[in-house]
Design a protein around this motif. Structure first.
Motif, PDB file in Angstrom:
ATOM      1  N   ALA A 598      25.023  53.027   5.558  1.00  0.00           N
ATOM      2  CA  ALA A 598      24.968  51.664   5.019  1.00  0.00           C
ATOM      3  C   ALA A 598      23.772  50.976   5.654  1.00  0.00           C
ATOM      4  O   ALA A 598      23.606  51.013   6.884  1.00  0.00           O
ATOM      5  CB  ALA A 598      26.256  50.906   5.332  1.00  0.00           C
ATOM      6  N   ASN A 599      22.936  50.368   4.833  1.00  0.00           N
ATOM      7  CA  ASN A 599      21.722  49.738   5.334  1.00  0.00           C
ATOM      8  C   ASN A 599      21.480  48.435   4.590  1.00  0.00           C
ATOM      9  O   ASN A 599      21.301  48.439   3.363  1.00  0.00           O
ATOM     10  CB  ASN A 599      20.521  50.674   5.161  1.00  0.00           C
ATOM     11  CG  ASN A 599      19.251  50.111   5.790  1.00  0.00           C
ATOM     12  OD1 ASN A 599      19.124  50.068   7.000  1.00  0.00           O
ATOM     13  ND2 ASN A 599      18.318  49.655   4.956  1.00  0.00           N
ATOM     14  N   ALA A 600      21.502  47.324   5.314  1.00  0.00           N
ATOM     15  CA  ALA A 600      21.173  46.020   4.747  1.00  0.00           C
ATOM     16  C   ALA A 600      19.746  45.666   5.150  1.00  0.00           C
ATOM     17  O   ALA A 600      19.348  45.867   6.300  1.00  0.00           O
ATOM     18  CB  ALA A 600      22.148  44.953   5.247  1.00  0.00           C
ATOM     19  N   TYR A 601      18.942  45.163   4.216  1.00  0.00           N
ATOM     20  CA  TYR A 601      17.530  44.898   4.485  1.00  0.00           C
ATOM     21  C   TYR A 601      17.117  43.527   3.951  1.00  0.00           C
ATOM     22  O   TYR A 601      17.717  42.981   3.021  1.00  0.00           O
ATOM     23  CB  TYR A 601      16.652  45.991   3.864  1.00  0.00           C
ATOM     24  CG  TYR A 601      16.855  46.174   2.376  1.00  0.00           C
ATOM     25  CD1 TYR A 601      16.129  45.451   1.439  1.00  0.00           C
ATOM     26  CD2 TYR A 601      17.798  47.094   1.897  1.00  0.00           C
ATOM     27  CE1 TYR A 601      16.317  45.622   0.081  1.00  0.00           C
ATOM     28  CE2 TYR A 601      17.988  47.275   0.541  1.00  0.00           C
ATOM     29  CZ  TYR A 601      17.245  46.537  -0.369  1.00  0.00           C
ATOM     30  OH  TYR A 601      17.445  46.700  -1.708  1.00  0.00           O
ATOM     31  N   TRP A 602      16.093  42.999   4.576  1.00  0.00           N
ATOM     32  CA  TRP A 602      15.516  41.693   4.207  1.00  0.00           C
ATOM     33  C   TRP A 602      14.023  41.769   4.469  1.00  0.00           C
ATOM     34  O   TRP A 602      13.593  42.084   5.582  1.00  0.00           O
ATOM     35  CB  TRP A 602      16.168  40.590   5.043  1.00  0.00           C
ATOM     36  CG  TRP A 602      15.714  39.198   4.720  1.00  0.00           C
ATOM     37  CD1 TRP A 602      16.222  38.343   3.796  1.00  0.00           C
ATOM     38  CD2 TRP A 602      14.651  38.477   5.373  1.00  0.00           C
ATOM     39  NE1 TRP A 602      15.546  37.142   3.811  1.00  0.00           N
ATOM     40  CE2 TRP A 602      14.571  37.205   4.780  1.00  0.00           C
ATOM     41  CE3 TRP A 602      13.753  38.804   6.393  1.00  0.00           C
ATOM     42  CZ2 TRP A 602      13.638  36.253   5.181  1.00  0.00           C
ATOM     43  CZ3 TRP A 602      12.824  37.846   6.783  1.00  0.00           C
ATOM     44  CH2 TRP A 602      12.778  36.587   6.180  1.00  0.00           C
ATOM     45  N   VAL A 603      13.213  41.540   3.434  1.00  0.00           N
ATOM     46  CA  VAL A 603      11.756  41.679   3.537  1.00  0.00           C
ATOM     47  C   VAL A 603      11.090  40.455   2.927  1.00  0.00           C
ATOM     48  O   VAL A 603      11.457  40.020   1.826  1.00  0.00           O
ATOM     49  CB  VAL A 603      11.261  42.953   2.811  1.00  0.00           C
ATOM     50  CG1 VAL A 603       9.774  43.176   3.087  1.00  0.00           C
ATOM     51  CG2 VAL A 603      12.069  44.174   3.213  1.00  0.00           C
ATOM     52  N   ARG A 604      10.125  39.914   3.642  1.00  0.00           N
ATOM     53  CA  ARG A 604       9.297  38.813   3.120  1.00  0.00           C
ATOM     54  C   ARG A 604       7.831  39.207   3.220  1.00  0.00           C
ATOM     55  O   ARG A 604       7.389  39.743   4.242  1.00  0.00           O
ATOM     56  CB  ARG A 604       9.518  37.534   3.919  1.00  0.00           C
ATOM     57  CG  ARG A 604      10.800  36.787   3.610  1.00  0.00           C
ATOM     58  CD  ARG A 604      10.787  36.136   2.233  1.00  0.00           C
ATOM     59  NE  ARG A 604       9.652  35.280   2.019  1.00  0.00           N
ATOM     60  CZ  ARG A 604       9.624  33.965   2.307  1.00  0.00           C
ATOM     61  NH1 ARG A 604      10.683  33.403   2.863  1.00  0.00           N
ATOM     62  NH2 ARG A 604       8.560  33.241   2.053  1.00  0.00           N
ATOM     63  N   THR A 605       7.055  38.952   2.166  1.00  0.00           N
ATOM     64  CA  THR A 605       5.608  39.151   2.195  1.00  0.00           C
ATOM     65  C   THR A 605       4.920  37.835   1.871  1.00  0.00           C
ATOM     66  O   THR A 605       5.436  37.014   1.095  1.00  0.00           O
ATOM     67  CB  THR A 605       5.157  40.225   1.198  1.00  0.00           C
ATOM     68  OG1 THR A 605       5.429  39.777  -0.142  1.00  0.00           O
ATOM     69  CG2 THR A 605       5.888  41.540   1.442  1.00  0.00           C
ATOM     70  N   TYR A 606       3.739  37.659   2.458  1.00  0.00           N
ATOM     71  CA  TYR A 606       2.957  36.434   2.282  1.00  0.00           C
ATOM     72  C   TYR A 606       1.497  36.812   1.994  1.00  0.00           C
ATOM     73  O   TYR A 606       0.990  37.831   2.460  1.00  0.00           O
ATOM     74  CB  TYR A 606       2.994  35.569   3.540  1.00  0.00           C
ATOM     75  CG  TYR A 606       4.373  35.270   4.087  1.00  0.00           C
ATOM     76  CD1 TYR A 606       5.041  34.098   3.745  1.00  0.00           C
ATOM     77  CD2 TYR A 606       5.009  36.159   4.949  1.00  0.00           C
ATOM     78  CE1 TYR A 606       6.303  33.815   4.253  1.00  0.00           C
ATOM     79  CE2 TYR A 606       6.267  35.892   5.461  1.00  0.00           C
ATOM     80  CZ  TYR A 606       6.915  34.714   5.108  1.00  0.00           C
ATOM     81  OH  TYR A 606       8.164  34.448   5.613  1.00  0.00           O
ATOM     82  N   HIS A 607       0.829  35.963   1.233  1.00  0.00           N
ATOM     83  CA  HIS A 607      -0.631  36.018   1.043  1.00  0.00           C
ATOM     84  C   HIS A 607      -1.107  37.303   0.385  1.00  0.00           C
ATOM     85  O   HIS A 607      -2.219  37.763   0.658  1.00  0.00           O
ATOM     86  CB  HIS A 607      -1.358  35.833   2.377  1.00  0.00           C
ATOM     87  CG  HIS A 607      -0.884  34.677   3.190  1.00  0.00           C
ATOM     88  ND1 HIS A 607      -0.831  33.392   2.684  1.00  0.00           N
ATOM     89  CD2 HIS A 607      -0.416  34.605   4.473  1.00  0.00           C
ATOM     90  CE1 HIS A 607      -0.357  32.584   3.617  1.00  0.00           C
ATOM     91  NE2 HIS A 607      -0.092  33.286   4.706  1.00  0.00           N
ATOM     92  N   ALA A 608      -0.297  37.893  -0.471  1.00  0.00           N
ATOM     93  CA  ALA A 608      -0.757  39.081  -1.191  1.00  0.00           C
ATOM     94  C   ALA A 608      -1.731  38.669  -2.292  1.00  0.00           C
ATOM     95  O   ALA A 608      -1.772  37.504  -2.719  1.00  0.00           O
ATOM     96  CB  ALA A 608       0.424  39.834  -1.789  1.00  0.00           C
ATOM     97  N   MET A 609      -2.545  39.633  -2.730  1.00  0.00           N
ATOM     98  CA  MET A 609      -3.548  39.395  -3.771  1.00  0.00           C
ATOM     99  C   MET A 609      -3.373  40.403  -4.896  1.00  0.00           C
ATOM    100  O   MET A 609      -2.783  41.464  -4.718  1.00  0.00           O
ATOM    101  CB  MET A 609      -4.959  39.517  -3.197  1.00  0.00           C
ATOM    102  CG  MET A 609      -5.367  38.443  -2.226  1.00  0.00           C
ATOM    103  SD  MET A 609      -7.079  38.677  -1.680  1.00  0.00           S
ATOM    104  CE  MET A 609      -7.319  37.196  -0.698  1.00  0.00           C
ATOM    105  N   ASP A 610      -3.960  40.075  -6.041  1.00  0.00           N
ATOM    106  CA  ASP A 610      -3.965  40.996  -7.175  1.00  0.00           C
ATOM    107  C   ASP A 610      -5.084  40.560  -8.116  1.00  0.00           C
ATOM    108  O   ASP A 610      -5.464  39.385  -8.163  1.00  0.00           O
ATOM    109  CB  ASP A 610      -2.618  40.961  -7.906  1.00  0.00           C
ATOM    110  CG  ASP A 610      -2.465  42.078  -8.914  1.00  0.00           C
ATOM    111  OD1 ASP A 610      -3.284  43.016  -8.877  1.00  0.00           O
ATOM    112  OD2 ASP A 610      -1.539  42.022  -9.739  1.00  0.00           O
TER     113      ASP A 610
END
Length: 836
Positions: A598-610
């Motif tokens: 069992a694995n709970a995860y939380w991810v935030r990313t900032y300032h990405a480009m495309d």
């Protein structure tokens, strides 16, 4: 950050104060399973962990509990890795640059786009299965690793399983036949080890008409053992050519009566010809040296040399009608008059060849439109050539029974050259190196010239045209990590620093950007770091609890930094590093008959480009939508279990339930290829918009049977939901909403486009037998494996995108409908392997 660095140092310092305790030595058995079986779902039935505890309950309180070991895939990945791939599932919603693949400790992730070029070693299944895995933020011996998962491939001849195998695969997938021969010799008395493998693949037509596939893979590995040294040479590559499939609208499916319709082919002199080919060949040479300086100190160094080319073919045209048969202006839906629309519909249904490319017509136009036979149509190659040099060194230091340290240094330089090349003039005599989109700027203006240094260049087959530039990318990397083991707790921490530089070198002086298109641009430099740490509580030899966290920054990808590198060295104004923060909390139960993760995860990313490049109807030009300040949030839960019942039955299940959304409103700017200024600026209204392109809810369950007679059967089902199409940014701007007719609700154009839910049933079976036995106990063996995917023969929508066109005046989202990819129905693969 000071707290993070303090914690990292504390782990290392604490080891010197800890009295030595001899850990329990675990007996580990290497298990070798055919990689094809792994791909189709067999391999996960081997033990996922090697640390079965032998402690009694009374001894647990005062004994050293073994650490959670994992050399193969974790249970969740093993169960879902193949079944979920039909819907492009990605763990934790992360994009490709957050997954890691290495060969001999050198990362294969490209600096240009962050992708892993798996095709470079495709077909070498029998030798590339010698991998170790680290999922999520789990510690590993080799590198910092990725946030999604990390794969570490070892191809030394002395580390491969000795074998002589002949393999035949028959399938109705991309390729229809595969033949492979693999030979791995044991080390001889002089310290030499050898391994070689070759594979051929080919296919013609199949589920998608006009499809083709040809491939040749090769591998050679030589090791020399000398006292405390191991010298290795590895050469591998995959030369492959195959056709590509395209997304289609539901209108085209209705017109043709099949979901396997493909617009990229047609008849030429009554023979099928496909316009969309892909070619790839990037041979790699690796030279490695392992040196045991001390019984507790090991040095591993590797040099990678690689060069190669890949390209896609496509039609190009000048001052002529669009040759694509599914162009929206040629379809009944484009006509406003219902009678004309119905007449066109009837005509196309009676003449289905008009829904394919008319090669003969393009040849006729090229030979008759001008007296000198200048090309109106041609077949082009969009080429990417690369050269890579990477040098990596790692020290592994077993400082004490409790503390393992490793230090890594790496330098890599990558050079990519991009250009277009004429593949076929389609009966014409020549073409001219002009930019047709700049032709209307001013009569006689130099903007029409793709290369002012060679104006009005006459082009023949094999000549370069359109654009021509080079990207020089360099990176220095330093990494240190520590793994500290206590009787009841394990701690790990790692820190990595990188210095990266990008520089564009233009080979053409573009007529629209004469000042900043030719020669070397000013280099761009980025400094980045990554840090992670984790703690595992070992309740006993079966129950483990862990918490891991990481914070990292990455440079913007070069393809997202430069607005339109094809024609200029201009970069985005908001040039910042991309930042990511991740936490995961989990539990592992490793019992003989029951395994649970069992694995709970939380991810935030900032300032990405495309950067999105496409043809814009409003500007009547190729435009570049440069996006910046992109933020995302991914959170969810991964569950998996496998229960082995008496009688050889195993029930398994897995689930990923996530919520992946964009956070905040990214900035955008629009620059057309024929205008040296920004035409439009603003923000995209996608705050809380779901991240597109992958299912956010995925379920798996399977029932397997394995008998003592080497028979294996498995029936499984996968359900995938909450998936949205890649979005069109034009529909999410302020101008698009403000210019709508009064009767159109803005919510209709901004809401995401969803894919229907999908339920897929798969079946696999295997059988192995000995066909000859020798007195020394060895023998010849035959293995059979059959994998059948999508047993119910569904042609489901596997993905797609919103067209990058929008009816701004009318606000009609159906004028340019979504395009979808469809699965080809039931697929099978039969593998017959003879082990000599």
């Amino acid at each position: 950050m000071r707290i993070l660095f303090f914690f990292f140092g504390l782990i290392q310092a604490a080891a010197f104060a800890q009295p030595p305790t001899k850990p329990i030595l675990l007996k580990s058995k290497n298990q070798w399973v055919d990689s094809n079986l792994d791909k189709d779902g067999w391999k996960y039935f081997q033990d996922q962990y090697t640390n079965e505890s032998t402690l009694s309950e009374g001894d647990e309180e005062h004994s050293f509990v073994p650490s959670l070991l994992q050399s193969g895939k974790d249970l969740f990945s093993s169960l879902t890795g193949f079944s979920f791939s039909i819907r492009r599932f990605r763990m934790k919603g992360l994009n490709n640059r957050y997954f890691s693949q290495s060969i001999h400790e050198i990362s294969m992730n490209q600096l240009s786009d962050g992708n892993i070029p798996w095709a470079n070693w495709g077909g070498l299944n029998e030798v590339t299965s010698n991998n170790q895995y680290a999922t999520g933020l789990k510690d590993n011996e080799y590198q910092f690793g990725g946030l999604g998962n990390s794969v570490f491939m070892q191809l030394n001849a002395s580390k491969l399983f000795p074998q002589t195998t002949v393999t035949l695969n028959l399938s109705n997938r991309n390729y229809h036949q595969r033949f492979a021969f693999t030979k791995v010799w044991t080390e001889n008395k002089y310290g030499w080890s050898f391994a070689t493998s070759i594979a051929f693949k080919q296919g013609l037509a199949g589920q998608f008409k006009a499809n083709a596939f040809n491939g040749f893979s090769y591998f050679l590995s030589v090791d020399k053992s000398l006292k405390n040294h191991l010298f290795s040479l590895v050469l591998l590559g995959n030369k492959q050519a195959n056709t590509r499939t395209a997304a289609v609208t539901e209108e085209m499916v209705s017109l043709t009566g099949t979901k396997q319709y493909q617009p990229g082919w047609g008849f030429q002199s009554n023979h099928i010809r496909n316009a969309n080919w892909q070619f790839n060949h990037h041979p790699m040479l690796l030279l490695s040296h392992e040196y045991n300086l001390h019984e507790k100190i090991k040095q591993v160094s590797t040099l990678l040399l690689s060069t190669g080319e890949k390209f896609n073919t496509a039609l190009d045209w000048y001052n002529s009608a669009d040759p694509r048969p599914d162009y929206y202006r040629y379809l009944p839906s484009f006509l406003k008059d219902s009678l004309l629309s119905q007449n066109l519909l009837s005509h196309l249904q009676l003449n289905p060849t008009q829904l394919q490319i008319n090669w003969d017509h393009m040849y006729w136009i090229n030979q008759n439109s001008t007296p000198d036979k200048r090309a109106r149509y041609l077949l082009e190659e969009r080429v990417e050539q690369s050269k890579k040099i990477v040098l990596n060194t790692r020290y592994r230091i077993q400082l004490s029974d409790h503390l393992l340290l490793s230090f890594q240094g790496q330098f890599r330089t990558e050079r990519y050259t991009y250009f277009k090349r004429i593949n076929d003039l389609l009966g014409a005599a020549y073409s001219i190196n002009w930019n047709q989109f700049a032709e209307d700027n001013l009569p006689g203006n130099t903007a029409i010239q793709n290369d002012l240094n060679h104006p009005n260049q006459i082009l023949r087959v094999g000549d370069v045209f359109g654009y021509h530039y080079q990207m020089n990318l360099r990176q220095w990397l330093m990494m240190s990590q520590a793994i500290y083991t206590l009787p009841k707790f394990d701690f790990n921490a790692a820190i990595e620093y990188t210095a990266t530089s990008y520089q564009r070198v233009g080979k053409y002086r573009n007529g629209v950007f004469p000042q900043n298109s030719y020669g070397a641009s000013i280099p761009n430099y980025f400094s980045n770091y990554q840090i992670k740490m984790g703690v595992t509580y070992k309740l006993n030899g079966r129950n483990y609890f862990y918490f891991r966290t990481a914070y990292l920054t990455k440079p913007p990808l070069v393809n997202d930094l430069y607005i339109s590198p094809r024609i200029s060295s201009l970069i985005q104004a908001d040039m910042v590093n991309e930042a990511t923060f991740m936490n995961e909390l989990g539990y592992v139960l490793n019992a003989p008959s029951l395994k649970i993760t069992a694995n709970a995860y939380w991810v935030r990313t900032y300032h990405a480009m495309d950067v999105m490049s496409f043809y814009h109807d409003g500007y009547q030009n190729l435009v570049n939508y440069a996006l910046s300040n992109i933020g995302t949030k991914m959170m969810g839960l991964e569950l998996s279990m496998a229960y082995t019942m008496p009688g050889g039955l195993t029930f398994s299940a897995a689930m990923n339930a996530g919520k992946y959304i964009y956070q905040r409103r990214p900035n955008y700017s629009v620059m057309a290829d024929n205008e040296p200024y920004i035409s439009e600026k603003g923000v995209l209204y996608i705050d809380q918009f779901p991240i597109t392109g992958l299912p956010q809810l995925a379920l798996y369950s399977g029932l397997a049977y394995r008998s003592n007679g080497n028979i294996f059967l498995n029936l499984s089902g996968s359900f995938m939901a909450n998936q949205w199409l890649s979005f069109n940014p034009i529909r999410r701007t302020y101008d698009a909403a403000q210019n709508l007719p009064a009767n159109i609700d803005a919510q209709l154009i901004t809401q995401p486009s969803a894919l229907p839910n999908a339920l897929i049933v798969d079946f696999s079976a295997g059988y192995s037998c000995r066909i000859k036995k020798f007195r020394d106990g060895s023998g010849y063996y035959l293995q059979f494996f059959l994998g059948v995917n999508n047993v119910l023969n569904q042609s489901i929508k596997t993905g797609g995108f919103e067209q990058l066109r929008f009816d701004t005046p009318g606000g009609d989202v159906n004028k340019f409908p979504n395009k979808y990819y469809y699965s080809p129905g039931t697929l099978y693969s039969l593998s017959i392997k003879c082990k000599l």
